[in-house]
Write a protein that holds these residues in place. Structure first.
Motif, PDB file in Angstrom:
ATOM      1  N   THR A 185       0.835  -1.203   0.000  1.00  0.00           N
ATOM      2  CA  THR A 185       0.000   0.000   0.000  1.00  0.00           C
ATOM      3  C   THR A 185       0.864   1.245   0.000  1.00  0.00           C
ATOM      4  OG1 THR A 185      -1.754  -1.148   1.217  1.00  0.00           O
ATOM      5  CG2 THR A 185      -1.814   1.255   1.233  1.00  0.00           C
ATOM      6  N   PHE A 186       0.466   2.227  -0.810  1.00  0.00           N
ATOM      7  CA  PHE A 186       1.138   3.521  -0.857  1.00  0.00           C
ATOM      8  C   PHE A 186       0.123   4.606  -0.511  1.00  0.00           C
ATOM      9  CE2 PHE A 186       3.610   0.915  -3.794  1.00  0.00           C
ATOM     10  CZ  PHE A 186       4.922   1.230  -3.440  1.00  0.00           C
ATOM     11  N   THR A 207      -2.146  -5.990  -4.763  1.00  0.00           N
ATOM     12  CA  THR A 207      -2.065  -7.348  -4.215  1.00  0.00           C
ATOM     13  C   THR A 207      -1.410  -8.262  -5.243  1.00  0.00           C
ATOM     14  OG1 THR A 207      -4.301  -7.842  -5.019  1.00  0.00           O
ATOM     15  CG2 THR A 207      -4.081  -7.064  -2.741  1.00  0.00           C
ATOM     16  N   PHE A 208      -0.587  -9.186  -4.770  1.00  0.00           N
ATOM     17  CA  PHE A 208       0.212 -10.038  -5.648  1.00  0.00           C
ATOM     18  C   PHE A 208       0.002 -11.501  -5.279  1.00  0.00           C
ATOM     19  CE2 PHE A 208       2.188  -6.015  -4.698  1.00  0.00           C
ATOM     20  CZ  PHE A 208       2.504  -5.494  -5.940  1.00  0.00           C
ATOM     21  N   ASP A 209      -0.044 -12.354  -6.317  1.00  0.00           N
ATOM     22  CA  ASP A 209      -0.111 -13.789  -6.087  1.00  0.00           C
ATOM     23  C   ASP A 209       1.001 -14.461  -6.892  1.00  0.00           C
ATOM     24  OD1 ASP A 209      -1.001 -13.744  -8.711  1.00  0.00           O
ATOM     25  OD2 ASP A 209      -3.104 -14.091  -8.198  1.00  0.00           O
ATOM     26  N   ASN A 210       0.792 -15.699  -7.302  1.00  0.00           N
ATOM     27  CA  ASN A 210       1.842 -16.435  -8.000  1.00  0.00           C
ATOM     28  C   ASN A 210       1.658 -16.450  -9.518  1.00  0.00           C
ATOM     29  OD1 ASN A 210       3.245 -17.186  -5.615  1.00  0.00           O
ATOM     30  ND2 ASN A 210       1.684 -18.730  -5.214  1.00  0.00           N
ATOM     31  N   THR A 211       0.775 -15.587 -10.055  1.00  0.00           N
ATOM     32  CA  THR A 211       0.534 -15.526 -11.496  1.00  0.00           C
ATOM     33  C   THR A 211       1.053 -14.201 -12.051  1.00  0.00           C
ATOM     34  OG1 THR A 211      -1.646 -14.467 -11.345  1.00  0.00           O
ATOM     35  CG2 THR A 211      -1.557 -16.865 -11.090  1.00  0.00           C
ATOM     36  N   TYR A 212       0.782 -13.970 -13.344  1.00  0.00           N
ATOM     37  CA  TYR A 212       1.155 -12.705 -13.983  1.00  0.00           C
ATOM     38  C   TYR A 212       0.180 -11.577 -13.648  1.00  0.00           C
ATOM     39  CZ  TYR A 212       4.575 -15.078 -17.007  1.00  0.00           C
ATOM     40  OH  TYR A 212       5.657 -15.770 -17.480  1.00  0.00           O
ATOM     41  N   VAL A 213      -0.903 -11.879 -12.942  1.00  0.00           N
ATOM     42  CA  VAL A 213      -1.952 -10.897 -12.669  1.00  0.00           C
ATOM     43  C   VAL A 213      -1.796 -10.342 -11.263  1.00  0.00           C
ATOM     44  CG1 VAL A 213      -4.437 -10.496 -12.564  1.00  0.00           C
ATOM     45  CG2 VAL A 213      -3.508 -12.106 -14.224  1.00  0.00           C
ATOM     46  N   LEU A 214      -1.937  -9.021 -11.128  1.00  0.00           N
ATOM     47  CA  LEU A 214      -1.943  -8.408  -9.795  1.00  0.00           C
ATOM     48  C   LEU A 214      -3.193  -7.542  -9.648  1.00  0.00           C
ATOM     49  CD1 LEU A 214      -0.869  -5.145 -10.020  1.00  0.00           C
ATOM     50  CD2 LEU A 214       1.181  -6.369 -10.700  1.00  0.00           C
TER      51      LEU A 214
END
Length: 578
Positions: free
Chosen positions: A166-167, A181-188
């Protein structure tokens, strides 16, 4: 009667008068001293009394004076620039808190032309027009603040996904909060909130310009704006995209892409999503060597919600079928698979690539996979080649009769109605003898769609990007030594030479023998070497098959008939001359 008097009465009257005078004098002296005497100093207040009085005075001032908020009272800003790096198995993304934007977007599975991990951030374009995940605002002054302020990051240093970052930033009544938010795919995922004096401000999350793999002019050829509305996708070439144009939803997804990579926004609320299109000029080297500089368009896009606060996902990665088909829009049905557009023959191209992928499971090298698939295709077409020879033999058998019919009508002009009678007689002859006019064209009619499908598919398949095969270092790029195109030209000529062409005029046959190789060489000279590999191997296999068929009884008969016809066509000799 004699008056009787009190002997004390006279004395008491004097005493009362005297008392009254004395009281008046006393009061006069008392009040005179209060007025003319020295002033009495006030008793000093205790510290507690002083604090209480000050608070009371401030309360009175606040009650009687309009409230004024100091701009610095609610400021939220970092003291200096910091970076945060998010990493998973497929990417490594570096954020700077200056503008809360991305300075590096490394794809671990892909290399640039120098062999280093590919950075999707186009350094030149980003430095000039803005970095990925910066904010686009219709107020240029506000946009400058949004993308230059020093945000406070919830974390700095190196972080491993899954994670949330968060900024926050506030100054002069402007409040910004960007959450990723980030996971293990190319999508955030992302959530953007911007307010000015408490009111929502419309700011769009953007990918301002270009991709890091666009190192020369040819890489900009395939730049396009991609979008999907109600499950129907569109692809708009760079030259048709207007910079600063706003497109209203609904949008399943929208963004920009080049030959192999894409940056696509997927809104959580498609109905209220809007897109701004960006088109900036950028100087690019024609051949990537720093020379022959050209000014070309560099596309970008931004997406946000008309309500102000935006919630959306971002895909930034390769246009690989295995990746795109698993990324779905908010409706749960529409995917990003249509991003990979194989052109007019895309239907054939898609299934050719699926077949190539199937071969690649057993043949690890992509170059050898193309060769194996080419062999399989030519084996499937072999029965059709044989049928073509049978049709050609029948055509040769009736060729003398056809020549006789043509000779009968030779005196008539091409525009004469009698020519229609000639064509009718030839067609009746072919029908009686069981000759299929289109029998010889069938393999060509099948091979041409396959060829054009390969033509549209091979350069766009990211799996072949950087794939090696002997001297070829990238099967989506041209052969650096033009070895395959030369093999292609020679093999195409031999194909024309060894393949029987009954019924074709000799002059036309010679023209085709040179025109077809020249045409194929021109196509493959600066095109994807994977196509030249497919075409060359296909020609070599075709030559071998034709040589074998020419040695069969069917082939020998065709050869004899062709030789007999050639002898008949020889001009009569004049005595004394040859």
């Amino acid at each position: 009667m004699a008056e009787i008097k009190n002997p004390n009465q006279q004395a008491n009257a004097g005493s009362s008068t005297t008392m009254l005078v004395m009281m008046v004098v006393f009061l006069g002296v008392f009040f005179g001293l209060r007025y003319f005497g020295p002033k009495k100093q006030p008793t000093p207040a205790t510290p507690a009394q002083q604090q209480q009085a000050q608070q009371h005075q401030e309360a009175l001032q606040q009650a009687t004076t309009p409230a004024v908020t100091s701009p610095t009272a609610a400021s939220v800003a970092a003291e200096g620039e910091q970076t945060t790096t998010i990493e998973n198995a497929v990417y490594r993304i570096t954020f700077t808190n200056r503008g809360a934007q991305v300075t590096h977007w490394i794809l671990k599975d892909y290399k640039d032309s120098h062999g280093a991990p590919l950075d999707l951030v186009h350094k030149t374009a980003a430095a000039k027009y803005g970095y990925p995940l910066s904010l686009y605002s219709y107020d240029t002054g506000a946009m400058a603040k949004l993308n230059s302020g020093l945000y406070v990051a919830s974390a700095t240093g190196n972080i491993t996904a899954p994670a949330t970052l968060t900024f926050t930033y506030a100054a002069g009544g402007l409040e910004v909060k960007k959450t990723f938010t980030f996971d293990n795919t190319y999508v955030l995922g992302s959530r953007i909130e911007v307010k000015q004096n408490g009111s929502p401000v419309r700011a769009l999350l953007s990918w301002p310009a270009g991709f890091g793999d666009q190192e020369n002019a040819s890489h900009h050829t395939y730049d396009q704006l991609d979008s999907s509305q109600n499950g129907s996708e569109t692809h708009v070439a760079a030259k048709k995209v207007s910079g600063g144009n706003t497109l209203n939803g609904p949008f399943d997804w929208a963004g920009v892409s080049d030959l192999h990579f894409a940056a696509i926004f997927l809104p959580d609320n498609p109905a209220t999503a809007s897109v701004v299109t960006l088109n900036h000029p950028i100087d690019v080297s024609k051949d990537g060597d720093g020379k022959n500089i050209l000014s070309l368009p560099s596309l970008g896009a931004g997406m946000g919600d008309v309500s102000g606060a935006s919630s959306l996902r971002i895909f930034a990665g390769p246009k690989a079928v295995s990746v795109l088909k698993n990324i779905k829009a908010a409706d749960g049905k529409t995917t990003l698979e249509p991003l990979l557009d194989f052109g007019f023959f895309g239907f054939f191209g898609k299934y050719l690539f699926l077949a190539l992928q199937a071969v690649h499971k057993y043949v690890p090298n992509w170059g050898w996979s193309i060769i194996v698939l080419t062999v399989i295709i030519n084996l499937i077409l072999l029965p059709l080649r044989y049928k073509t020879m049978q049709s050609a033999l029948k055509m040769q058998r009736i060729q003398p009769q056809m020549d006789a019919i043509k000779a009968k009508y030779a005196k008539y002009k091409v525009t004469d109605p009698k020519r229609a009678e000639m064509n009718a007689e030839i067609m009746d002859l072919q029908k009686r003898e069981g000759v299929n006019v289109f029998g010889g064209c069938l393999p060509t009619l099948i091979q041409l769609p396959l060829l054009f499908a390969f033509l549209g598919m091979l350069p766009k398949v990211v799996e072949l990007r950087g794939a090696h095969w002997y001297w070829l270092h990238d099967l989506t790029a041209a052969d650096p030594y033009h070895i395959l195109p030369i093999i292609m030209i020679v093999s195409q000529f031999l194909m024309q030479f060894y393949t029987p062409s009954p019924g074709m005029d000799p002059a036309q046959q010679k023209m085709m023998a040179f025109m077809m190789p020249a045409f194929s060489g021109y196509i493959t000279w600066n095109y994807a070497s994977g196509l030249a590999l497919y075409w060359s191997i296909g020609n070599l296999i075709g030559i071998i098959q034709q040589q074998v068929m020419n040695r069969t009884s069917l082939g020998r008969e065709m050869k004899q008939l062709a030789a007999k016809r050639a002898r008949r066509r020889q001009p009569a000799t004049i005595q004394g001359r040859r």
